[in-house]
Write a protein that holds these residues in place. Structure first.
Motif: not given
Ligand SMILES: Nc1ncnc2c1ncn2[C@@H]1O[C@H](COP(=O)(O)OP(=O)(O)O)[C@@H](O)[C@H]1O
Ligand SMILES: [Mg+2]
Lengths: 234, 346, 302
Positions: A50, A71-74, A76-77, A104-105
């Motif tokens: 992740f 990155m994790p925030e990418d 998860v998308r 949020v995404t």
């Protein structure tokens, strides 16, 4: 079809290498269980997938797209979601806020998704305006799952879902995992409670000292006397 | 590990080069008339005091990983005990012999370090930083306001110079005393750092849980480290009082604490040689800014802010580009054997 | 002086501390380090306001009261400087450092010295003040209650109330506010959920810088503007943040008022004078750190 492929990955913290040449894969609609002793690197493996820990070498691909180095925030998308082993809810946020953050995404479908989850887990609706830290262990675990499900993932990574739960709740957790899977999500799960984990899984990996020591169908692992003695508590 | 470790003699050599360089500069400055002899000796004595402070903080931060933002308070404890016990103007009117005052200051320092350390050392690093800074400020406010004991903002003058009984003039005595004290502390620290105690301390700093699992009481070791560092700071304070002859509460500005931090991180946290070099460079920066204002481009600036600016920029740059400092502790002879082994392999 | 008067003074001073503490707490929880430059960031805001304020005087505008458009301009200019300085520092210093909390902590002290020295160089060491008339206590309030409340005190408390209330609504109900709270609560889980740290960290510096600047302008309005006043208030702000629990915005508000009251009300304690106001606040801070490091509102954490 392979949805998640981990190919010859090394990783670790700072100079300290934890994973050595780890290869695993997850097929469409499978449940795969990673077992192994404490400190084996199971959580590190999930974190590396992740992007919380960066892989040193090797490749991680999700439906053919390389995600290693992201990155994790990418990550998860891209249709994959993750329930950490600990600290897996925002304890100072309310139940509903936890779900909103989980979404949020996908903010357009957020309210709809929350309603779906409320239907599935009425306890969450009941506690919707309570702070997550006031929940019981079992309720917290449901919230942690639900936060991750807000993005309606194809692939779900779960780190030790039954850890710290009362024995009476453990079965519920595994029922939930099975249900999530039956609704079309492939699951890669780490489990200390190896027998129970393997029981609901299609395949399993045994991880020890940061290496994959063994992989097979879940049933075969359960029946393997050597593994039984070493990793399943006899 | 396949890092190349520079030869220790070579490193020791470069330390002397830096120090020698500074001394040569000083000599040149005197010869060209930029510095007077008395100012030059003042600078060396002052550097000696900062060496002691940096060594004390290095024990705590470098060996023990303990954040102490109350350096100026433990230094001030020494300065004030010395002043109050020996000065003519002291409201306490004791006029003790300075050596006796030194012993009392050390005892006070041990007690204060234990009182502060017992509750605080267990705190998380950032909390410890804030708590010690709080202690430091409380101490400063007490000294500034308990006028009947400390003379308050008026300060204490008439503190006798160091060891007046010695057959040298004051300047020589000052230099001699700080050189001897600095050397003794340095050698003592080097010795304990290489002792079994020092090795345990290193394990604790690297991995406290590991140390505990080896049966070492990390808390007790950290307390010893903290107390030792505080006592060294207090000795520096005692020296300062006798060297300058006057103390007042403005000396207790927390800024001083951060000056000492600069010396330690610039030199290299965990390295005693680094602390020594760092202290000399610090004094060069602090005092050198006086001369910068002589140059026309800086003429409009007063020394105060320029000094702060340079120290601030130094902190930011070191942390960004050379956080291990000039002499990373790896270069120190800690495990001489393992180092030669590594060298053999690389 | 009556106890109630001391409490009123405490609320005024507490308002200033609240503004500093909320910003510091934001940075502490999302940026994950105690920013020792926060006090001097407040001072930068105060001087930013001063420049605008003097500029207005220069072009011939002479405010007749502190309740004036000139005050608004002063505050806005202060905010702008506070935000620019905070964001620039983030990009120039903190972000490239990419290191742990302790390295950031030490670096932040260097940053504090840089702010302080530049302000000192630019404006000199003597105290300045904003060009607003200093009126005495408001007559009607004094007649009705016997309390001395000046226009300046009123402005500070009212404006703080407005800011704090607005902040409450933003944090509680906007998606950005929820993201900020999520990032403060658990940074890793926030990222796993898809919140971009870039967004929260930038918001944190904008918000922290603005609140700090506002606190700085009010500190200057309440007393005088001095280049070295940042350090004096820094530890009080830390005390407020720790009292309320690091990361708890509401805790910082409560802690700010509590520390403001403690600071001003020390004369109530027998044998302790107002010179020990700060010391009492620090004692409270140390006790909280030792017995309940999660703060009075927070969870028990270490
Ligand atoms: N953040 C970290 N920094 C350094 N080492 C870590 C960190 N997290 C875990 N480790 C180490 O990595 C090894 C594997 O840990 P982990 O992946 O959590 O094991 P598991 O989940 O199989 O119990 C352990 O030896 C652990 O001490
Ligand atoms: Mg684990």
């Amino acid at each position: 079809m392979t949805v998640l492929d981990i190919d010859q990955v090394d990783s670790g913290y700072g100079d300290l290498q934890i994973l050595h040449d780890v290869s695993m894969h997850l097929e469409e609609d499978e449940i795969v269980c990673i077992i192994g002793p404490n400190g084996a690197g199971k959580s590190t493996a999930i974190k590396t997938i992740f992007g919380l820990v960066q892989p040193w070498t090797g490749a991680i691909t999700l439906r053919g797209t390389e995600i290693s180095g992201q990155m994790p925030e990418d990550i998860v998308r891209q249709g994959i979601s993750y329930v950490p082993q600990t600290d897996n809810v925002f304890s100072t946020l309310t139940v509903e806020e936890n779900l909103e953050i989980g979404g949020v995404t996908v903010s357009d479908e957020s309210t709809e998704m929350i309603e779906k989850l409320y239907d599935r887990f009425p306890i969450l609706e009941e506690k919707r305006s309570k702070k997550a830290r006031t929940l019981s262990g079992g309720q917290r675990q449901i919230l942690a799952f639900s936060r991750a499900l807000m993005v309606d993932p194809d692939v779900l990574l779960i780190d030790e879902p039954s850890a710290g739960l009362a024995p009476s709740l453990v079965q519920d957790v595994f029922e939930n995992v099975k249900q999530i899977n039956s609704l079309g999500t492939s699951v890669l799960m780490v489990e200390q409670n190896a027998r129970a984990g393997l029981n609901i899984s299609d395949r399993g990996y045994v991880l020890a000292q940061g290496q994959v020591k063994y992989e097979d169908d879940a049933q075969a692992i359960l029946e393997n006397p050597e593994i039984g003695e070493l990793y399943l508590g006899g | 590990m396949n890092v190349t470790i520079p030869k220790t003699d070579h490193e020791l050599g470069s330390t002397s080069v830096v120090l020698l360089g500074l001394i040569v500069l000083l000599g040149l400055a005197i010869l060209t008339g930029a510095l007077t002899v008395s100012y030059a000796t003042y600078l060396i004595a002052l550097s000696g005091m900062y060496v002691l402070l940096a060594l004390g903080l290095n024990v705590q931060w470098g060996y023990g990983g303990i954040i102490n933002f109350a350096v100026v308070a433990f230094w001030g404890l020494g300065a004030y005990v010395a002043a109050l016990a020996t000065a003519r103007t002291s409201p306490l009117g004791l006029e003790w012999h300075p050596l006796f005052a030194l012993v009392v200051a050390i005892i006070f320092s041990v007690i204060a370090a234990i009182l502060v350390g017992l509750p605080a050392i267990r705190l998380r690093a950032d909390y410890l930083a804030i708590a010690t800074l709080g202690f430091s400020e409380i101490f400063r406010l007490l000294v500034a306001n308990e006028t009947h004991i400390t003379a308050g903002m008026a300060g204490l003058a008439g503190i006798p110079s160091v060891l007046e009984d010695l057959p040298f003039d004051t300047v020589t005595t000052n230099l001699l005393v700080v050189a001897v004290a600095g050397a003794l502390v340095f050698l003592f620290l080097r010795r304990i750092h290489r002792s079994p105690w020092g090795r345990v301390m290193q394990i604790i700093k690297a991995d406290e849980d590991l140390a505990e699992s080896l049966g070492k009481n990390a808390f007790s070791f950290k307390m010893q480290t903290f107390v030792l560092g505080c006592v060294i700071m207090t000795i520096a304070g005692v020296y300062y009082a006798h060297f300058i002859g006057y103390v007042d509460p403005t000396d207790l500005d927390p800024l001083e604490t951060f000056f000492v931090w600069v010396a330690v991180i610039l030199g290299g946290s965990g390295s005693n040689r680094g602390a020594v070099v760092g202290a000399f460079i610090l004094v060069a920066v602090l005092e050198g800014t006086r001369f910068l204002t002589d140059f026309s481009i800086f003429a409009a600036l007063s020394t105060g802010p320029l000094r702060l600016l340079i120290v601030g920029v130094l902190i930011v740059l070191i942390m960004r580009f050379k956080p291990e400092g000039l002499y990373p502790p790896r270069d120190e002879l800690i495990w001489p054997k393992s180092q030669t082994d590594t060298e053999g392999q690389s | 002086m009556s106890v109630i008067q001391l409490a009123v003074d405490g609320i005024v001073y507490g308002s200033i501390i609240v503004l500093g503490a909320v910003g510091l707490s934001l940075v502490y929880s999302i940026g994950d380090f105690p920013n020792f430059a926060h006090g001097d960031l407040m001072v930068a805001g105060a001087y930013g306001g001063l420049v605008a304020n003097l500029g207005l005087t220069q072009i011939g505008l002479q405010p007749t009261s502190v309740f004036s458009p000139e005050l608004l301009v002063t505050i806005v200019a202060g905010l702008a400087i506070g935000i620019v300085v905070a964001v620039a520092t983030h990009y120039l210093v903190f972000k490239p450092l990419d290191s742990g909390p302790i390295a950031l902590l030490i670096t932040s002290f260097g940053v504090a010295l840089i702010y302080r020295s530049l302000i000192w160089m630019g404006f000199g060491s003597s105290a300045r003040s904003y060009n607003f008339p200093r009126s005495g206590p408001i007559g009607s309030i004094r007649d009705a209650t016997g309390l001395a409340v000046t226009n300046r005190m009123l402005v500070i408390v009212l404006a703080t109330a407005v800011v704090v209330t607005t902040l409450h609504f933003v944090l509680q109900y906007s998606m950005l506010g929820k993201k900020m709270r999520a990032a403060a609560d658990n940074g890793d889980l926030a990222r796993i959920s898809g919140i971009r740290p870039r967004e929260t960290v930038l918001t944190m510096w904008v918000g922290g810088g603005a609140l700090a600047a506002m606190g700085g302008v009010f500190l200057g309005l309440h007393t005088l503007i001095r280049p070295l006043m940042g350090f004096d208030i820094l530890l009080l702000i830390f005390a407020a943040v720790i009292l309320g629990g690091i990361g708890s915005i509401y805790g910082a508000m409560l802690g700010g008022f509590a520390i403001g009251l403690a600071h001003e009300m020390t004369p109530v304690i027998p044998g302790v004078g107002s010179e020990y106001g700060a010391a009492v606040a620090f004692v409270i801070m140390i006790i909280i750190l030792l017995v309940r490091p999660g703060g009075i509102l927070g969870e028990e954490t270490t």
